[in-house]
Design a protein around this motif. Structure first.
Motif, PDB file in Angstrom:
ATOM      1  N   ILE A 162     -66.603  -4.476  41.141  1.00 24.26           N
ATOM      2  CA  ILE A 162     -67.979  -4.176  40.747  1.00 24.26           C
ATOM      3  C   ILE A 162     -68.534  -3.102  41.674  1.00 24.26           C
ATOM      4  N   SER A 163     -69.123  -2.067  41.090  1.00 25.92           N
ATOM      5  CA  SER A 163     -69.745  -1.008  41.878  1.00 25.92           C
ATOM      6  C   SER A 163     -71.130  -0.717  41.313  1.00 25.92           C
ATOM      7  N   VAL A 164     -71.973  -0.095  42.126  1.00 20.98           N
ATOM      8  CA  VAL A 164     -73.304   0.309  41.672  1.00 20.98           C
ATOM      9  C   VAL A 164     -73.188   1.692  41.048  1.00 20.98           C
ATOM     10  N   HIS A 165     -73.371   1.749  39.740  1.00 25.19           N
ATOM     11  CA  HIS A 165     -73.309   3.034  39.039  1.00 25.19           C
ATOM     12  C   HIS A 165     -74.596   3.825  39.242  1.00 25.19           C
ATOM     13  N   ALA A 166     -75.741   3.124  39.259  1.00 28.68           N
ATOM     14  CA  ALA A 166     -77.031   3.790  39.430  1.00 28.68           C
ATOM     15  C   ALA A 166     -78.024   2.804  40.035  1.00 28.68           C
ATOM     16  N   HIS A 167     -78.961   3.337  40.824  1.00 32.06           N
ATOM     17  CA  HIS A 167     -80.003   2.504  41.437  1.00 32.06           C
ATOM     18  C   HIS A 167     -81.295   3.301  41.507  1.00 32.06           C
ATOM     19  N   ASP A 168     -82.414   2.632  41.192  1.00 28.60           N
ATOM     20  CA  ASP A 168     -83.729   3.264  41.333  1.00 28.60           C
ATOM     21  C   ASP A 168     -84.756   2.149  41.510  1.00 28.60           C
ATOM     22  N   SER A 169     -85.322   2.063  42.704  1.00 27.86           N
ATOM     23  CA  SER A 169     -86.257   0.983  43.018  1.00 27.86           C
ATOM     24  C   SER A 169     -87.608   1.147  42.338  1.00 27.86           C
ATOM     25  N   SER A 170     -87.850   2.304  41.698  1.00 30.81           N
ATOM     26  CA  SER A 170     -89.144   2.524  41.049  1.00 30.81           C
ATOM     27  C   SER A 170     -89.234   1.841  39.686  1.00 30.81           C
ATOM     28  N   PRO A 206     -89.172  -3.031  30.941  1.00 27.06           N
ATOM     29  CA  PRO A 206     -90.452  -3.679  30.640  1.00 27.06           C
ATOM     30  C   PRO A 206     -91.206  -4.152  31.881  1.00 27.06           C
ATOM     31  N   ASN A 207     -92.520  -4.136  31.763  1.00 20.40           N
ATOM     32  CA  ASN A 207     -93.403  -4.793  32.727  1.00 20.40           C
ATOM     33  C   ASN A 207     -94.078  -5.921  31.957  1.00 20.40           C
ATOM     34  N   TRP A 208     -93.516  -7.116  32.063  1.00 26.40           N
ATOM     35  CA  TRP A 208     -93.957  -8.228  31.226  1.00 26.40           C
ATOM     36  C   TRP A 208     -95.397  -8.638  31.516  1.00 26.40           C
ATOM     37  N   SER A 209     -95.812  -8.582  32.760  1.00 23.50           N
ATOM     38  CA  SER A 209     -97.161  -9.036  33.118  1.00 23.50           C
ATOM     39  C   SER A 209     -98.246  -8.126  32.550  1.00 23.50           C
ATOM     40  N   GLU A 210     -97.907  -6.852  32.318  1.00 20.35           N
ATOM     41  CA  GLU A 210     -98.892  -5.902  31.800  1.00 20.35           C
ATOM     42  C   GLU A 210     -98.614  -5.492  30.356  1.00 20.35           C
ATOM     43  N   SER A 211     -97.596  -6.106  29.739  1.00 24.82           N
ATOM     44  CA  SER A 211     -97.220  -5.791  28.346  1.00 24.82           C
ATOM     45  C   SER A 211     -97.000  -4.292  28.150  1.00 24.82           C
ATOM     46  N   SER A 212     -96.339  -3.688  29.119  1.00 24.26           N
ATOM     47  CA  SER A 212     -96.064  -2.255  29.063  1.00 24.26           C
ATOM     48  C   SER A 212     -94.599  -2.018  29.405  1.00 24.26           C
ATOM     49  N   GLY A 213     -94.188  -0.754  29.399  1.00 29.34           N
ATOM     50  CA  GLY A 213     -92.798  -0.479  29.729  1.00 29.34           C
ATOM     51  C   GLY A 213     -92.473   0.997  29.695  1.00 29.34           C
ATOM     52  N   ASN A 214     -91.251   1.307  30.111  1.00 31.35           N
ATOM     53  CA  ASN A 214     -90.759   2.679  30.172  1.00 31.35           C
ATOM     54  C   ASN A 214     -89.396   2.769  29.504  1.00 31.35           C
ATOM     55  N   LEU A 215     -88.942   3.996  29.355  1.00 26.30           N
ATOM     56  CA  LEU A 215     -87.632   4.273  28.772  1.00 26.30           C
ATOM     57  C   LEU A 215     -86.901   5.259  29.677  1.00 26.30           C
ATOM     58  N   TRP A 216     -85.659   4.923  30.043  1.00 28.61           N
ATOM     59  CA  TRP A 216     -84.885   5.732  30.984  1.00 28.61           C
ATOM     60  C   TRP A 216     -83.545   6.158  30.397  1.00 28.61           C
ATOM     61  N   LYS A 217     -83.074   7.291  30.911  1.00 28.65           N
ATOM     62  CA  LYS A 217     -81.697   7.734  30.694  1.00 28.65           C
ATOM     63  C   LYS A 217     -80.960   7.615  32.014  1.00 28.65           C
ATOM     64  N   ILE A 218     -79.697   7.192  31.962  1.00 29.40           N
ATOM     65  CA  ILE A 218     -78.859   7.154  33.161  1.00 29.40           C
ATOM     66  C   ILE A 218     -77.677   8.080  32.914  1.00 29.40           C
ATOM     67  N   THR A 219     -77.571   9.124  33.691  1.00 28.46           N
ATOM     68  CA  THR A 219     -76.519  10.114  33.484  1.00 28.46           C
ATOM     69  C   THR A 219     -75.163   9.563  33.910  1.00 28.46           C
ATOM     70  N   THR A 220     -74.114  10.273  33.531  1.00 29.66           N
ATOM     71  CA  THR A 220     -72.761   9.859  33.922  1.00 29.66           C
ATOM     72  C   THR A 220     -72.556   9.982  35.431  1.00 29.66           C
ATOM     73  N   LYS A 221     -73.450  10.722  36.105  1.00 32.89           N
ATOM     74  CA  LYS A 221     -73.397  10.837  37.564  1.00 32.89           C
ATOM     75  C   LYS A 221     -74.184   9.728  38.259  1.00 32.89           C
ATOM     76  N   GLY A 222     -74.790   8.843  37.470  1.00 32.90           N
ATOM     77  CA  GLY A 222     -75.509   7.721  38.057  1.00 32.90           C
ATOM     78  C   GLY A 222     -76.939   8.019  38.449  1.00 32.90           C
ATOM     79  N   GLU A 223     -77.583   8.949  37.755  1.00 35.46           N
ATOM     80  CA  GLU A 223     -78.966   9.307  38.056  1.00 35.46           C
ATOM     81  C   GLU A 223     -79.893   8.758  36.974  1.00 35.46           C
TER      82      GLU A 223
END
Length: 224
Positions: free
Chosen positions: A117-125, A145-162
């Motif tokens: 098991i390895s970390v392919h990508a990490h982002d604490s934000s 998702p941010n369940w407490s605020e009923s909101s959320g975001n959408l992310w892309k994770i590149t093959t380089k792990g970004e």
């Protein structure tokens, strides 16, 4: 005689349609594939490999991934790093497993031969990477998702792990999927009950957002 034959034909049509409906209903009767309590209440992210094996997180306890063979036998596959808890699982076309680790804000990568098991990508934000989808070129997409605020975001994770933010200030993003031809990205919002569709470019950029469907009641989770 013509009227009689027409009536008979119509009756037979209704009969055969009723039989087809009855057979279709039989095909969609859910039954237990594994015994109760095989997985915890946090069982999530089922994914199937090329051999027909099913994988899901939280086998017997949190922080694990379980393997279910085609015959229904379930067993422990891997234990995730300390503190990590998985959610969505996806396989690349090369057979590597990717897991959304919502506790530690990671996308984990698992070598299916060595189980390393390895970390392919990490982002604490991130709020929490929840469900994930993958394109044929290896680009990953994650709901956040941010369940407490009923909101959320959408992310892309590149093959380089970004991690690359594609859209913020959405509803409670959850289920996510790439179309078979890699031209569309679908994302649902659990609380708002919306399913959105985007045009998807070869490099993973999104455009032309449209409401694909809105449900009148209940909520939504993962999509396939």
């Amino acid at each position: 005689m013509k009227i009689l034959l027409t009536t008979l034909g119509f009756s037979l049509l209704i009969f055969f349609n009723a039989c087809e409906l009855k057979n279709a209903q039989k095909n969609f009767v859910a039954t237990d594939f594994v015994a109760d309590s095989t997985f915890t209440k946090g069982a999530e992210g089922p994914a199937v490999d090329k051999s027909g094996n099913v994988y899901a997180v939280n086998f017997a306890k949190q922080g694990t991934v379980g393997l279910i063979l085609p015959n229904g036998k379930a067993e422990l596959f891997i234990v995730l790093p300390d503190g990590s808890i998985g959610n969505g699982i996806r396989f690349s076309k090369y057979g590597d497993m990717y897991i959304a680790d919502y506790k530690k804000h990671n996308i984990l990568k698992v070598n299916m031969h060595s189980k390393q098991i390895s970390v392919h990508a990490h982002d604490s934000s991130l709020n929490q990477p929840n469900d994930i989808a993958i394109a044929d070129n290896g680009t990953l997409f994650a709901s956040d998702p941010n369940w407490s605020e009923s909101s959320g975001n959408l992310w892309k994770i590149t093959t380089k792990g970004e991690f690359v933010l594609l859209e913020d200030s959405m509803g409670t993003t959850n289920g996510i999927e790439v179309s078979h031809d890699n031209s569309k990205l679908f994302v649902n919002e659990s609380v708002q009950r919306n399913v959105w569709v985007y045009d998807l470019s070869d490099n993973g950029e999104i455009s032309n957002k449209k409401l694909f469907y809105k449900f009148d009641d209940f909520g939504m989770d993962g999509m396939r």
